[in-house]
Design an enzyme around this catalytic site. Structure first.
Site, PDB file in Angstrom:
ATOM      1  N   GLU A 158       7.428  16.001  16.448  1.00 33.47           N
ATOM      2  CA  GLU A 158       7.812  15.936  15.041  1.00 33.47           C
ATOM      3  C   GLU A 158       6.884  16.823  14.213  1.00 33.47           C
ATOM      4  O   GLU A 158       5.662  16.734  14.310  1.00 33.47           O
ATOM      5  CB  GLU A 158       7.730  14.494  14.539  1.00 33.47           C
ATOM      6  CG  GLU A 158       8.214  14.357  13.103  1.00 33.47           C
ATOM      7  CD  GLU A 158       8.177  12.918  12.603  1.00 33.47           C
ATOM      8  OE1 GLU A 158       9.161  12.489  11.987  1.00 33.47           O
ATOM      9  OE2 GLU A 158       7.156  12.240  12.831  1.00 33.47           O
ATOM     10  N   GLU A 209       9.685   1.939  10.847  1.00 37.69           N
ATOM     11  CA  GLU A 209      10.432   3.171  11.126  1.00 37.69           C
ATOM     12  C   GLU A 209       9.402   4.289  11.138  1.00 37.69           C
ATOM     13  O   GLU A 209       8.645   4.455  10.181  1.00 37.69           O
ATOM     14  CB  GLU A 209      11.501   3.385  10.053  1.00 37.69           C
ATOM     15  CG  GLU A 209      12.499   4.487  10.399  1.00 37.69           C
ATOM     16  CD  GLU A 209      12.062   5.824   9.857  1.00 37.69           C
ATOM     17  OE1 GLU A 209      11.706   6.705  10.688  1.00 37.69           O
ATOM     18  OE2 GLU A 209      12.049   5.992   8.641  1.00 37.69           O
ATOM     19  N   CYS A 260      12.328  11.952   7.883  1.00 34.72           N
ATOM     20  CA  CYS A 260      12.284  11.536   9.288  1.00 34.72           C
ATOM     21  C   CYS A 260      13.615  11.789   9.972  1.00 34.72           C
ATOM     22  O   CYS A 260      13.685  11.841  11.201  1.00 34.72           O
ATOM     23  CB  CYS A 260      11.898  10.065   9.394  1.00 34.72           C
ATOM     24  SG  CYS A 260      12.815   8.999   8.277  1.00 34.72           S
ATOM     25  N   GLY A 300       6.234   5.314   8.380  1.00 35.15           N
ATOM     26  CA  GLY A 300       5.165   6.303   8.473  1.00 35.15           C
ATOM     27  C   GLY A 300       5.115   6.898   9.861  1.00 35.15           C
ATOM     28  O   GLY A 300       6.116   6.928  10.588  1.00 35.15           O
ATOM     29  N   SER A 301       3.937   7.344  10.266  1.00 34.50           N
ATOM     30  CA  SER A 301       3.798   8.048  11.532  1.00 34.50           C
ATOM     31  C   SER A 301       3.772   7.084  12.711  1.00 34.50           C
ATOM     32  O   SER A 301       3.350   5.929  12.593  1.00 34.50           O
ATOM     33  CB  SER A 301       2.519   8.893  11.546  1.00 34.50           C
ATOM     34  OG  SER A 301       1.376   8.071  11.700  1.00 34.50           O
ATOM     35  N   THR A 302       4.214   7.594  13.848  1.00 37.85           N
ATOM     36  CA  THR A 302       4.216   6.799  15.071  1.00 37.85           C
ATOM     37  C   THR A 302       2.801   6.380  15.454  1.00 37.85           C
ATOM     38  O   THR A 302       2.563   5.229  15.842  1.00 37.85           O
ATOM     39  CB  THR A 302       4.859   7.596  16.211  1.00 37.85           C
ATOM     40  OG1 THR A 302       6.218   7.898  15.855  1.00 37.85           O
ATOM     41  CG2 THR A 302       4.852   6.811  17.517  1.00 37.85           C
ATOM     42  N   GLY A 303       1.851   7.294  15.320  1.00 35.03           N
ATOM     43  CA  GLY A 303       0.478   6.992  15.704  1.00 35.03           C
ATOM     44  C   GLY A 303      -0.118   5.863  14.896  1.00 35.03           C
ATOM     45  O   GLY A 303      -0.767   4.960  15.442  1.00 35.03           O
ATOM     46  N   VAL A 304       0.095   5.888  13.577  1.00 34.64           N
ATOM     47  CA  VAL A 304      -0.443   4.827  12.720  1.00 34.64           C
ATOM     48  C   VAL A 304       0.226   3.493  13.044  1.00 34.64           C
ATOM     49  O   VAL A 304      -0.443   2.456  13.131  1.00 34.64           O
ATOM     50  CB  VAL A 304      -0.248   5.189  11.232  1.00 34.64           C
ATOM     51  CG1 VAL A 304      -0.597   4.001  10.332  1.00 34.64           C
ATOM     52  CG2 VAL A 304      -1.101   6.388  10.866  1.00 34.64           C
ATOM     53  N   LYS A 332       0.853  -1.191   0.000  1.00 37.07           N
ATOM     54  CA  LYS A 332       0.000   0.000   0.000  1.00 37.07           C
ATOM     55  C   LYS A 332       0.890   1.243   0.000  1.00 37.07           C
ATOM     56  O   LYS A 332       1.425   1.638   1.040  1.00 37.07           O
ATOM     57  CB  LYS A 332      -0.916   0.015   1.221  1.00 37.07           C
ATOM     58  CG  LYS A 332      -1.869   1.221   1.260  1.00 37.07           C
ATOM     59  CD  LYS A 332      -2.696   1.230   2.531  1.00 37.07           C
ATOM     60  CE  LYS A 332      -3.673   2.406   2.554  1.00 37.07           C
ATOM     61  NZ  LYS A 332      -2.988   3.729   2.459  1.00 37.07           N
TER      62      LYS A 332
END
Length: 539
Positions: A423, A291, A325, A263-267, A210
Site C-alpha cells: 500500500e 479497517e 484505502c 488506519g494502518s495495518t501495522g498500528v 483520538k
C-alpha cells in the site's frame, strides 16, 4: 412511551458546485472567511475545552505558509481525565431512552446538511486538501448518511426479538458494552472521523476519541456540531496525545470495552498485540473493529470497454491524490487493450488542473503532510530506479510550497513487483500487462499478490468473464465492483470493509457494525412457574 420509529433514511443529495451555482458562490465565500480565521482547537474532555502548554500549528497541505489555526497536544493527564469522564457519563447515557440519543445525531445530520454545510466543506478542503466534490461527498453527504442510517439500524437491531412459547415471554436487551470505547480516526475522511466515535455512542456507549493529529482542524468542527446537537458532556471525549501514552493508559486499561479503528495495518496489529498481551486484565474481552487499508485492484478482461475502464482508473487512482484505502492502486490489463487504455488515461490526466483546493476548477491537490510526501516519493524513486518498472507518466514531487506529487503511472515487468504488493496511499497506479490468453491464470495471481482484501473491480462485457473473476476473487475484496471503479461506497448501498490485512470486515454503514457495540442479554420470563420437580417421564 411508544414504539418510536426514526425517519426512514435516504442518501443525502450531492450538490454539484457547477459554475454560477448558488453553492459555488457560498463555498467560495466560506473558503475566503476560513483562510482569514485562525481556529483555536482545544481538546474536549467532559464537555470542557482543554488546552495545554504544548501548542501546535495547523497548516494547509498545499501551502506551508497558510496557518489555519492551533491545537494542543495532550499527555497522560488528559488521557486519564478522558477515561474518567467517559466512565462518569456512562450511567446516564446508557439509561437515556434510545430515541433521545437518536435525536441528537439526527439533529447533527440536519446541522451538517444545512447550517454548517459550507463551513465543514471549506474546512475539509483547506485542512485535508480535497477538491470541492471530494469534500462534499465525504464531509457532508457520507457523514450525514452515517448519522441517519446508523440510528435507523439501531432501531432495527432493537426490533430483533426472539420467539415465544405459551406461558413464556422472551426478550432481548441490547446493552452497551461494559466500559468505554476507544475510537481512532484517520486523516483522509471526515466522515470516518465522525462515524467511529458516534456509532458506538448511538448504542449507549461512551467514547475516548483520538483524531489524526494532521486533521484536528476538522475534528474541532465536528465536536462543535455534536455539542450544538445536544450531546451530553463526557459521552465523546476528544483527546490529542502521543501513541506511547495511549498504549500505556488506554489499551491496557481494565475498562477498555472496544476499539473502533481506521488506519494502518501495522498500528492496528500493534494495538491488537497489546490487547492480547493484557487480555487477563480486562473486565471483559474488548471488541476490536478495524479497517486497515488495501492494495486495491482493477482487473480488465479483453472484452472491456476502453473508455469506461480508463475513466475508472483515472478516477479510482487519482481522486483525492490516491489517499483512500479503496483507491485503485494496481491494475491487470490485457496486452491487446493496454495501448488504448494507456493513451486514454494519459490524456485524461493531462487534462486535469492541479493546485490549491480553493481554486475550485482544480481536480488534483496536495498530499496530506511531510510524512506522506516522503513515503510516496520513496516508492516513486524506487520504481524509477528499478529495471522491473517503466514510468509512463508523472513521477514529479515538489514540496517547495505544498506537498504536491503528480499523478503517476508505472508498468511493472513482473506481477509481484513491490508497487503491485504494498500500500502506497498516494497518486501512484501500477499496471501489470498480461497475455490475453492468460486471463484465469492472472486472476489467480491477483488474488495471491497482496496481503490486503479491501476493494477490487472487474471490467468486462463478457458475462462469463465477470462470473469467473467474481468467483476467483471472492476472498480478495470485501467490496467488489463490476464495471465500476473500486471507490465511492455509499452508506445504505455498499456497506464498507474488507478482510485479510484490510481489517475485521465489520462493514461501516450497516447493521453489522452497529450490533458490534452491543452486548445482548437474553431475558426469559415465565408467567406461571412449575411447583414440582418431576418431569412427565417420571410419572
Amino acid at each position: 412511551m411508544g414504539n418510536f420509529k426514526v425517519p426512514v433514511p435516504k442518501n443525502e443529495p450531492i450538490y454539484s458546485y457547477a459554475p454560477d451555482s448558488v453553492e459555488r458562490a457560498r463555498i467560495t465565500e466560506e473558503l475566503a472567511r476560513l483562510k482569514k480565521t485562525r481556529i483555536d482547537a482545544p481538546m474536549v474532555i467532559d464537555g470542557k475545552d482543554v488546552r495545554t502548554s504544548d501548542k501546535a500549528e495547523m497548516t494547509a497541505p498545499h501551502d506551508h505558509k497558510l496557518v489555519l489555526g492551533y491545537y494542543y497536544k495532550g499527555g497522560k493527564g488528559e488521557i486519564e481525565a478522558a477515561v474518567k469522564a467517559a466512565a462518569r457519563a456512562k450511567p446516564a447515557w446508557e439509561s437515556m431512552a434510545w430515541e433521545d440519543r437518536a435525536a441528537i445525531f439526527l439533529k447533527a445530520a440536519d446541522l451538517i446538511s444545512g447550517k454548517y454545510r459550507y463551513e465543514l466543506n471549506a474546512a475539509t478542503m483547506l485542512a485535508h486538501d480535497k477538491n470541492v466534490f471530494q469534500a462534499e461527498i465525504d464531509a457532508v453527504c457520507e457523514l450525514v448518511d452515517f448519522f441517519r442510517y446508523n440510528v435507523y439500524y439501531a432501531e432495527q437491531i432493537f426490533g430483533i426479538q426472539p420467539d415465544n412459547q405459551p406461558g413464556i415471554w422472551n426478550r432481548m436487551d441490547y446493552r452497551p458494552l461494559e466500559g468505554f470505547i476507544f475510537a481512532v480516526t484517520p486523516f483522509n475522511f471526515v466522515s470516518i472521523a465522525g462515524n467511529l466515535p458516534t456509532a458506538p455512542a448511538i448504542m449507549g456507549n461512551t467514547v475516548v476519541w483520538k483524531p489524526a493529529s494532521s486533521v484536528v482542524y476538522t475534528a474541532h468542527f465536528l465536536m462543535k456540531i455534536l455539542r450544538e446537537a445536544g450531546l451530553p458532556d463526557g459521552v465523546i471525549n476528544m483527546v490529542t496525545a502521543k501513541g506511547s501514552d495511549v498504549g500505556e493508559l488506554i489499551l491496557k486499561h481494565q475498562d477498555l470495552a472496544g476499539i473502533h479503528f481506521t488506519g494502518s495495518t501495522g498500528v492496528f496489529q500493534e494495538m491488537w498485540r497489546t490487547v492480547g498481551e493484557n487480555i487477563a486484565g480486562y473486565r471483559s474481552y474488548p471488541r476490536i473493529v478495524g479497517e486497515t487499508g488495501g492494495k486495491d485492484f482493477v482487473f480488465v478482461h479483453q472484452s472491456a470497454d476502453i473508455m469506461q475502464t480508463a475513466t475508472a482508473l483515472t478516477r479510482g487512482a487519482f481522486e483525492y491524490q490516491g489517499q483512500k484505502c479503496s483507491a485503485a492502486s494496481r491494475a491487470y490489463i490485457p496486452k491487446s487493450l493496454w495501448p488504448d487504455i494507456r493513451d486514454a488515461v494519459k490524456a485524461q490526466v493531462g487534462d486535469m488542473k492541479k493546485g490549491d483546493p480553493d481554486d475550485i476548477s482544480n481536480f488534483f491537490n496536495a498530499v496530506i503532510d511531510r510524512g506522506a510526501f516522503d513515503t510516496i516519493k520513496e516508492y516513486i524513486d524506487y520504481a524509477k530506479g528499478s529495471s522491473d518498472a517503466e514510468l509512463v507518466f508523472g513521477g514529479n514531487c515538489d514540496d517547495s510550497q505544498g506537498y504536491f506529487i503528480d499523478p503517476t503511472l508505472f508498468v511493472a515487468g513482473k506481477a509481484d513487483f513491490r508497487l503491485m504488493r504494498e500500500e502506497i496511499f498516494g497518486p501512484v497506479l501500477t499496471v501489470f500487462v498480461y497475455d490475453d490468453n492468460k486471463f484465469e491464470e492472472t486472476l489467480e495471481i491477483c488474488d495471491k499478490t497482496s496481503p490486503y482484501a479491501l476493494t477490487g473491480a472487474i471490467f468486462a462485457r463478457d458475462r462469463a468473464a465477470v462470473a469467473k473473476a467474481s468467483k476467483v476473487l471472492r476472498q480478495a475484496a470485501g467490496n467488489f465492483y463490476i464495471n465500476d471503479k473500486p471507490t465511492g461506497a455509499v452508506v445504505g448501498q455498499q456497506p464498507f470493509g474488507g478482510a485479510r490485512a484490510s481489517g475485521t470486515n465489520d462493514k461501516a454503514g450497516s447493521l453489522l457494525n452497529m450490533i458490534r457495540w452491543t452486548s445482548p442479554r437474553a431475558i426469559k420470563e415465565t408467567f406461571v412457574a412449575p411447583t414440582d420437580y418431576k418431569y412427565p417421564f417420571l410419572g
